[in-house]
Design a protein around this motif. Sequence first.
Motif, short mmCIF file in Angstrom:
data_model
loop_
_atom_site.label_atom_id
_atom_site.label_comp_id
_atom_site.label_asym_id
_atom_site.label_seq_id
_atom_site.Cartn_x
_atom_site.Cartn_y
_atom_site.Cartn_z
N TYR A 61 -24.61 14.10 61.30
CA TYR A 61 -24.56 15.39 60.62
C TYR A 61 -23.20 15.71 60.01
O TYR A 61 -23.09 16.53 59.09
CB TYR A 61 -24.98 16.52 61.57
N ARG A 62 -22.15 15.07 60.50
CA ARG A 62 -20.82 15.35 59.95
C ARG A 62 -20.70 14.79 58.54
O ARG A 62 -21.28 13.76 58.21
CB ARG A 62 -19.74 14.78 60.86
N LYS A 63 -19.91 15.47 57.72
CA LYS A 63 -19.80 15.13 56.31
C LYS A 63 -18.79 14.00 56.10
O LYS A 63 -17.59 14.22 55.97
CB LYS A 63 -19.40 16.35 55.49
N THR A 64 -19.30 12.77 56.09
CA THR A 64 -18.49 11.59 55.79
C THR A 64 -19.28 10.71 54.82
O THR A 64 -20.52 10.79 54.77
CB THR A 64 -18.17 10.80 57.07
N PRO A 65 -18.61 9.87 54.04
CA PRO A 65 -19.34 8.99 53.12
C PRO A 65 -20.35 8.08 53.82
O PRO A 65 -21.45 7.85 53.31
CB PRO A 65 -18.20 8.18 52.46
N THR A 66 -19.97 7.55 54.99
CA THR A 66 -20.89 6.67 55.72
C THR A 66 -22.13 7.43 56.17
O THR A 66 -23.26 6.94 56.03
CB THR A 66 -20.18 6.07 56.94
N ASN A 67 -21.93 8.64 56.70
CA ASN A 67 -23.07 9.44 57.13
C ASN A 67 -23.96 9.82 55.95
O ASN A 67 -25.19 9.89 56.09
CB ASN A 67 -22.58 10.69 57.84
N ALA A 68 -23.35 10.09 54.80
CA ALA A 68 -24.14 10.42 53.61
C ALA A 68 -25.05 9.25 53.23
O ALA A 68 -26.21 9.44 52.83
CB ALA A 68 -23.21 10.78 52.45
N LEU A 69 -24.53 8.02 53.36
CA LEU A 69 -25.34 6.83 53.07
C LEU A 69 -26.51 6.72 54.04
O LEU A 69 -27.65 6.45 53.64
CB LEU A 69 -24.46 5.58 53.14
N PHE A 70 -26.24 6.93 55.33
CA PHE A 70 -27.32 6.86 56.32
C PHE A 70 -28.36 7.95 56.10
O PHE A 70 -29.56 7.71 56.28
CB PHE A 70 -26.74 6.96 57.73
N ARG A 71 -27.91 9.14 55.72
CA ARG A 71 -28.88 10.21 55.44
C ARG A 71 -29.81 9.80 54.31
O ARG A 71 -31.03 10.04 54.37
CB ARG A 71 -28.14 11.49 55.04
N GLN A 76 -24.75 21.64 60.72
CA GLN A 76 -23.54 21.86 59.93
C GLN A 76 -23.14 23.33 59.88
O GLN A 76 -22.00 23.65 59.55
CB GLN A 76 -23.74 21.33 58.50
N SER A 77 -24.09 24.21 60.22
CA SER A 77 -23.77 25.64 60.25
C SER A 77 -23.28 26.12 61.61
O SER A 77 -22.88 27.28 61.75
CB SER A 77 -25.01 26.45 59.85
N VAL A 111 -24.61 23.97 73.63
CA VAL A 111 -23.97 24.61 72.47
C VAL A 111 -24.78 24.39 71.20
O VAL A 111 -25.23 25.34 70.55
CB VAL A 111 -22.52 24.10 72.28
N GLN A 112 -24.98 23.12 70.85
CA GLN A 112 -25.58 22.83 69.55
C GLN A 112 -27.07 23.15 69.51
O GLN A 112 -27.54 23.81 68.57
CB GLN A 112 -25.33 21.36 69.18
N ILE A 113 -27.84 22.69 70.48
CA ILE A 113 -29.29 22.94 70.45
C ILE A 113 -29.62 24.43 70.49
O ILE A 113 -30.47 24.90 69.72
CB ILE A 113 -29.99 22.16 71.58
#
Length: 308
Positions: free
Chosen positions: A112-122, A197-198, A221-223
């Motif tokens: 979920y974090r905004k990185t180029p690698t994560n964007a590719l996996f998404r 992300q929010s 926390v997150q869930i």
Amino acid sequence: MATSVASRRLSASERLRRSLNNGRVTAALILLPPALILFTLFVMLPLGESVYYAFFNWNGYGTPTDYVGMENFQRIAGHSVFQKAVTNTLKIVAISLFLQMPLALLLALLIYRKTPTNALFRLIFFVPYILAEVAAGLIWSFVFDGNYGVTASIAQSMGVESFFILADRDWAFVAVMTVIVWKYFGFHMMIYIAALQSVPEDLIEAARIEGAKRHQIVRYVQIPQIKHALVVSAFFAIIGALQVFDIIIPLTNGGPSNQTHTIVTYLYTFGLTRLNIGFGSAVGVILFIAAITVAVFYQRFFMNRSET
């Protein structure tokens, strides 16, 4: 008492005047009638006709005249294939809630974090959802083909006899559910990513400072912070499971021996393709009632509670 009533009337008139001034009423008067007309023509009228046709033995040609009352519904209730279709639909609901959604949540937490690698996996994980259902079904029918597909190649490389999954009564629906999970988990993953992300980073950082482990941050926390997204995602999963059709038709067409039918494919096979429109309309009415019941129940007991 009279003064308070007058003040309420004045406040109501004042609200109406302000609505007229800011254009809300005008916009509603312009935009609402076309929407209502389209909704009536393409939703309400066909639905009303389906209810009417459900009480006739009708092949779709001419005017229905052979009134049979509740006979279509009685035939549906006693039909073993319909019972199998209902069971399969419930299995898809279960697999969507207890496998597809957890898998999507796990992947969302990882990327979920905004990185180029994560964007590719998404992108990679979301591509199956973009693919048309019929195309996905055709692709996987080739994958599962025991003569020329990927499974045949794997079997040959391992030196074992090829296995025709889609022709096996016990494994065909497992293959269907595998394709459904593959096709739709990316949709739920993107919902969770947007929600994660929010989540304020301050909360996560504070939990780390307090010594919380990774799994504790996720659980406490997150869930809880993305509870609304989970509720909406589950609703989409349930309603989508009730409507599965396009994937099954190119994969198995309900076979083998009617083992992979859902309610919608049952309607299509035993209603439309056999020109038994009255019977198919009765199935459609049952499906509509089921969907409305689920929607109302879910709204009442889950969505409303998640807002509190």
